[in-house]
Design a protein around this motif. Sequence first.
Motif, PDB file in Angstrom:
ATOM      1  N   ILE A 265      13.899   0.828   2.231  1.00  0.00           N
ATOM      2  CA  ILE A 265      15.112   1.258   1.527  1.00  0.00           C
ATOM      3  C   ILE A 265      14.977   0.938   0.029  1.00  0.00           C
ATOM      4  O   ILE A 265      15.366   1.734  -0.828  1.00  0.00           O
ATOM      5  CB  ILE A 265      16.365   0.597   2.147  1.00  0.00           C
ATOM      6  N   VAL A 266      14.393  -0.230  -0.287  1.00  0.00           N
ATOM      7  CA  VAL A 266      14.161  -0.582  -1.702  1.00  0.00           C
ATOM      8  C   VAL A 266      13.281   0.484  -2.366  1.00  0.00           C
ATOM      9  O   VAL A 266      13.568   0.954  -3.469  1.00  0.00           O
ATOM     10  CB  VAL A 266      13.490  -1.976  -1.823  1.00  0.00           C
ATOM     11  N   MET A 267      12.214   0.901  -1.671  1.00  0.00           N
ATOM     12  CA  MET A 267      11.300   1.884  -2.267  1.00  0.00           C
ATOM     13  C   MET A 267      11.977   3.241  -2.446  1.00  0.00           C
ATOM     14  O   MET A 267      11.683   3.975  -3.380  1.00  0.00           O
ATOM     15  CB  MET A 267      10.021   2.000  -1.433  1.00  0.00           C
ATOM     16  N   ALA A 268      12.912   3.573  -1.548  1.00  0.00           N
ATOM     17  CA  ALA A 268      13.650   4.830  -1.715  1.00  0.00           C
ATOM     18  C   ALA A 268      14.645   4.714  -2.869  1.00  0.00           C
ATOM     19  O   ALA A 268      14.866   5.669  -3.615  1.00  0.00           O
ATOM     20  CB  ALA A 268      14.376   5.187  -0.427  1.00  0.00           C
ATOM     21  N   ALA A 269      15.224   3.516  -3.020  1.00  0.00           N
ATOM     22  CA  ALA A 269      16.317   3.347  -3.988  1.00  0.00           C
ATOM     23  C   ALA A 269      15.838   3.221  -5.435  1.00  0.00           C
ATOM     24  O   ALA A 269      16.595   3.504  -6.360  1.00  0.00           O
ATOM     25  CB  ALA A 269      17.144   2.118  -3.620  1.00  0.00           C
ATOM     26  N   VAL A 270      14.578   2.801  -5.657  1.00  0.00           N
ATOM     27  CA  VAL A 270      14.146   2.546  -7.044  1.00  0.00           C
ATOM     28  C   VAL A 270      14.169   3.812  -7.895  1.00  0.00           C
ATOM     29  O   VAL A 270      14.351   3.743  -9.108  1.00  0.00           O
ATOM     30  CB  VAL A 270      12.733   1.897  -7.129  1.00  0.00           C
TER      31      VAL A 270
ATOM     32  N   TYR B  93      10.293  13.344  12.928  1.00  0.00           N
ATOM     33  CA  TYR B  93      11.539  13.233  12.172  1.00  0.00           C
ATOM     34  C   TYR B  93      11.326  13.988  10.866  1.00  0.00           C
ATOM     35  O   TYR B  93      10.368  13.707  10.141  1.00  0.00           O
ATOM     36  CB  TYR B  93      11.838  11.772  11.827  1.00  0.00           C
ATOM     37  N   ASN B  94      12.222  14.937  10.554  1.00  0.00           N
ATOM     38  CA  ASN B  94      12.154  15.626   9.256  1.00  0.00           C
ATOM     39  C   ASN B  94      13.314  15.152   8.406  1.00  0.00           C
ATOM     40  O   ASN B  94      14.451  15.097   8.867  1.00  0.00           O
ATOM     41  CB  ASN B  94      12.227  17.142   9.449  1.00  0.00           C
ATOM     42  N   VAL B  95      13.014  14.802   7.169  1.00  0.00           N
ATOM     43  CA  VAL B  95      14.027  14.208   6.304  1.00  0.00           C
ATOM     44  C   VAL B  95      14.131  14.988   5.003  1.00  0.00           C
ATOM     45  O   VAL B  95      13.117  15.291   4.376  1.00  0.00           O
ATOM     46  CB  VAL B  95      13.656  12.750   5.938  1.00  0.00           C
ATOM     47  N   ASP B  96      15.370  15.306   4.622  1.00  0.00           N
ATOM     48  CA  ASP B  96      15.593  15.971   3.332  1.00  0.00           C
ATOM     49  C   ASP B  96      16.335  14.992   2.418  1.00  0.00           C
ATOM     50  O   ASP B  96      17.386  14.486   2.783  1.00  0.00           O
ATOM     51  CB  ASP B  96      16.428  17.241   3.523  1.00  0.00           C
ATOM     52  N   ALA B  97      15.742  14.708   1.268  1.00  0.00           N
ATOM     53  CA  ALA B  97      16.349  13.724   0.369  1.00  0.00           C
ATOM     54  C   ALA B  97      16.282  14.215  -1.073  1.00  0.00           C
ATOM     55  O   ALA B  97      15.886  13.498  -1.968  1.00  0.00           O
ATOM     56  CB  ALA B  97      15.619  12.401   0.503  1.00  0.00           C
ATOM     57  N   SER B  98      16.688  15.472  -1.253  1.00  0.00           N
ATOM     58  CA  SER B  98      16.542  16.059  -2.589  1.00  0.00           C
ATOM     59  C   SER B  98      17.521  15.459  -3.600  1.00  0.00           C
ATOM     60  O   SER B  98      17.347  15.604  -4.803  1.00  0.00           O
ATOM     61  CB  SER B  98      16.721  17.574  -2.514  1.00  0.00           C
ATOM     62  N   ASP B  99      18.535  14.737  -3.096  1.00  0.00           N
ATOM     63  CA  ASP B  99      19.536  14.203  -4.037  1.00  0.00           C
ATOM     64  C   ASP B  99      19.936  12.778  -3.636  1.00  0.00           C
ATOM     65  O   ASP B  99      21.051  12.547  -3.177  1.00  0.00           O
ATOM     66  CB  ASP B  99      20.747  15.139  -4.031  1.00  0.00           C
ATOM     67  N   LEU B 100      19.027  11.817  -3.827  1.00  0.00           N
ATOM     68  CA  LEU B 100      19.335  10.433  -3.460  1.00  0.00           C
ATOM     69  C   LEU B 100      20.216   9.791  -4.525  1.00  0.00           C
ATOM     70  O   LEU B 100      19.917   9.866  -5.716  1.00  0.00           O
ATOM     71  CB  LEU B 100      18.042   9.618  -3.300  1.00  0.00           C
TER      72      LEU B 100
ATOM     73  N   LEU C  68       0.829  -1.212   0.000  1.00  0.00           N
ATOM     74  CA  LEU C  68       0.000   0.000   0.000  1.00  0.00           C
ATOM     75  C   LEU C  68       0.861   1.258   0.000  1.00  0.00           C
ATOM     76  O   LEU C  68       0.520   2.259  -0.625  1.00  0.00           O
ATOM     77  CB  LEU C  68      -0.939   0.004   1.213  1.00  0.00           C
ATOM     78  N   SER C  69       1.991   1.205   0.712  1.00  0.00           N
ATOM     79  CA  SER C  69       2.886   2.373   0.726  1.00  0.00           C
ATOM     80  C   SER C  69       3.485   2.623  -0.654  1.00  0.00           C
ATOM     81  O   SER C  69       3.737   3.762  -1.045  1.00  0.00           O
ATOM     82  CB  SER C  69       4.000   2.164   1.756  1.00  0.00           C
ATOM     83  N   ALA C  70       3.693   1.544  -1.411  1.00  0.00           N
ATOM     84  CA  ALA C  70       4.330   1.660  -2.731  1.00  0.00           C
ATOM     85  C   ALA C  70       3.468   2.427  -3.736  1.00  0.00           C
ATOM     86  O   ALA C  70       3.979   2.891  -4.754  1.00  0.00           O
ATOM     87  CB  ALA C  70       4.662   0.269  -3.276  1.00  0.00           C
TER      88      ALA C  70
ATOM     89  N   PRO D  71       8.949   5.728  -0.018  1.00  0.00           N
ATOM     90  CA  PRO D  71       8.336   6.217  -1.250  1.00  0.00           C
ATOM     91  C   PRO D  71       8.247   7.749  -1.322  1.00  0.00           C
ATOM     92  O   PRO D  71       8.472   8.331  -2.389  1.00  0.00           O
ATOM     93  CB  PRO D  71       6.927   5.623  -1.224  1.00  0.00           C
ATOM     94  N   LEU D  72       7.954   8.406  -0.195  1.00  0.00           N
ATOM     95  CA  LEU D  72       7.859   9.875  -0.210  1.00  0.00           C
ATOM     96  C   LEU D  72       9.216  10.507  -0.500  1.00  0.00           C
ATOM     97  O   LEU D  72       9.330  11.457  -1.281  1.00  0.00           O
ATOM     98  CB  LEU D  72       7.312  10.401   1.120  1.00  0.00           C
ATOM     99  N   LEU D  73      10.270   9.956   0.113  1.00  0.00           N
ATOM    100  CA  LEU D  73      11.623  10.475  -0.131  1.00  0.00           C
ATOM    101  C   LEU D  73      11.980  10.311  -1.605  1.00  0.00           C
ATOM    102  O   LEU D  73      12.520  11.211  -2.232  1.00  0.00           O
ATOM    103  CB  LEU D  73      12.647   9.721   0.716  1.00  0.00           C
ATOM    104  N   ALA D  74      11.658   9.134  -2.137  1.00  0.00           N
ATOM    105  CA  ALA D  74      12.041   8.841  -3.518  1.00  0.00           C
ATOM    106  C   ALA D  74      11.344   9.790  -4.484  1.00  0.00           C
ATOM    107  O   ALA D  74      11.961  10.309  -5.418  1.00  0.00           O
ATOM    108  CB  ALA D  74      11.669   7.392  -3.855  1.00  0.00           C
ATOM    109  N   ARG D  75      10.051  10.029  -4.250  1.00  0.00           N
ATOM    110  CA  ARG D  75       9.295  10.789  -5.247  1.00  0.00           C
ATOM    111  C   ARG D  75       9.341  12.298  -5.020  1.00  0.00           C
ATOM    112  O   ARG D  75       9.353  13.073  -5.968  1.00  0.00           O
ATOM    113  CB  ARG D  75       7.845  10.298  -5.261  1.00  0.00           C
TER     114      ARG D  75
END
Length: 435
Positions: free
Chosen positions: A177-182, A152-159, A30-32, A106-110
């Motif tokens: 981690i898989v969902m962030a990495a795709v 927790y606040n996360v900045d992932a503008s450049d993965l 569901l998160s995906a 997923p939020l970080l990735a997108r």
Amino acid sequence: MVNAFEIQGGKPLRGEITPQGAKNEALQILSAVLLTEEKITISNIPDIKDVNKLIELLGDMGVIVNRLNEDTYTFEAKDIDQDFFLSEAFKSKGGGLRGSIMIVGPLLARFGKASIPKPGGDKIGRRRLDTHFLGFEKLGAQFNYNQADGFYNVDASDLKGTYILLDEASVTGTANIVMAAVLAKGITTIYNAACEPYLQQLCKMLNRMGAKISGIGSNLLTIEGVARLGGTEHRMLPDMIEIGSFIGLAAMTGSEITIKNVQYKELGMIPDVFRRLGIKLELRGDDIYIPAQEHYEIETFIDGSIMTIADAPWPGFTPDLLSIVLVVAIQAKGSVLIHQKMFESRLFFVDKLLDMGAQIILCDPHRATVIGLDKQVQLRGISMTSPDIRAGVSLLIAALSAQGKSTIYNIEQIERGYQHIDKRLQALGADIKRI
């Protein structure tokens, strides 16, 4: 209002029961849906509190959610409301649901950023979230924990893809981690990855959406980042914990039960562990048939020493079924040592079983020895409270096998993981009612 189950035990059951979709798969799948703006259709979704809360949370974020039938939904995450993540509503809903951690990857990735309140959940010892956060940091995310508002606040503008050796083979950690990495740039390698069927399901679904993940089913995953993902359809596996629970239920109550559509090849060593307890089961098509058994005898090791059943990361035996195995062993012939390695305090529900007449020695927070009664003595019904999902169902199985009336309080814990369990057991002939 107090919700409780009242059970008149000691009756054999019979009939067919179909397992629900897998709870632990649902929270990842569901998160995906947040990884694409295109439509995703998911079927065999279990109708349970933890899953329904996550679906509601997705709707609050702006995902368009349509329920097509009892277990099938479509999701479209076109317009996500970024401000929602800083709201009180998100804090109370996200904080009360362990699964909410799964939306971070997923939020970080997108979107390149995410906020998450400190998650809640089961009382089964400390469950660290470090694995998730360390993985995100290796991919280039920067975190700060705000003590004042508990976010927790996360900045992932450049993965960027990287090599990650996980400190533990965490299923949710690997999935996140898989969902962030795709969608990260370059190649990510995850070693000591979890191999659970649920995680394999997630990776296969992501690949159908356009991801490039190889090594699925092994503990070494390689992910080649892509620019975007598309929609897909996905059907969830049946819940292996429910299947194990129903095998145990049949044995404990001397019942003839057929468990339908179990996806047998995805059950790993679960059927074999129950066979070691002496339980007869046979595969008919993709159904497991359990005949009514007067007795079942625990095997010993080849040298005659007492059988030990311990949990381990997949393909080892799942920790979620150890409570069930412990209860089923109460009426077996012989003795067994149950060793719960992965979580502390999961065995602390044995005091209730002792009150019912079980012979169990609690050695320490991780180990208990069960001396089987061989059905010479029936357990007796008592009043008790369910501490967590799996212990709750274990106590329910004990109550169904016991003489007289049992009352189980705090059944919300059971219903977090098992859908309409009272109605489904009534269909098998159980005398269980909600009070």
